[in-house]
Enzyme design. Sequence first.
Site, short mmCIF file in Angstrom:
data_model
loop_
_atom_site.label_atom_id
_atom_site.label_comp_id
_atom_site.label_asym_id
_atom_site.label_seq_id
_atom_site.Cartn_x
_atom_site.Cartn_y
_atom_site.Cartn_z
N ASP A 134 47.49 49.90 45.84
CA ASP A 134 47.53 51.18 46.55
C ASP A 134 48.91 51.82 46.53
OD1 ASP A 134 48.91 49.61 48.36
OD2 ASP A 134 47.36 49.70 49.92
N ASP A 167 43.02 39.70 48.62
CA ASP A 167 42.87 40.98 47.93
C ASP A 167 44.00 41.02 46.89
OD1 ASP A 167 41.84 43.48 47.38
OD2 ASP A 167 42.66 44.46 49.17
#
Length: 250
Positions: free
Chosen positions: A35, A147
């Site tokens: 991100d 993640d």
Amino acid sequence: MRLSLSTLVALLPFYLEAVTAQGSSGNGKTTRYWDCCKPSCGWPKKSNGNSPVQTCDKNDRALNDGGNTKSGCDNGGNAFMCSSQSPWAVNETVAYGWAAVNIAGSNEASWCCACYELTFTSGPVQGKKLIVQATNTGGDLGNNHFDLAIPGGGVGLFNACTNQYGAPSNGWGDRYGGIHSKSDCSGFPAALKAGCNFRFDWFKGADNPSVSFRQVACPAAITAKSGCTRNNDAINETPTGDRTVPTWTP
Ligand SMILES: *[C@@H]1O[C@H](CO)[C@@H](O)[C@H](O)[C@H]1NC(C)=O
């Protein structure tokens, strides 16, 4: 009562067992993301060590700011994830990288900058090992969830990639999961290309494979890039192989 030497020797196995128990292990799930945001362990005093995870400015230059710069995910923030925290293959069976983590029954202070050896238990990477350092966490992560930070893996909840690299408004590809094929990596910013390709080379395009995991002492090759080391990181289990290894290219 004073303890005799023989009593101490008799107690030693129990002491060692207690030390071993400090390292978490179990079965878990993976997803993937990139991100571009400042990882949460990039703030001061998140781990028990002296320096936070290195973050970078908009031009991917190390900030060396002690962790105090606002995240690029927030308005006007100028701290982003450094491209150098992209995963890489050590050899055909072992790779190193970073992840946002949630360990069941633990907390961020315990896992920030700790390392975990993940052994994939499903998909095309079954049996391969990825050693990750925890640099982040996330409110949307479940128990024993890793993640994996892989450029092009989807921006997820937050997106600083548009701000940093001019990525499309929902990031590259799908918001969750990211791009779909290796050819999509060719249009990536130069600094993120190798990490993007990693997903389709060493990682074989695996789609959220399950893992078994155990905490290990961080390989120096990982902490050299992240700049973050836990105090007393010397969990008695050592990671697979050497702690300093060269980069391997297929
Ligand atoms: C891959 O690298 C790891 C870590 O250095 C080492 O332990 C392992 O033996 C290597 N495997 C192969 C197949 O070269």
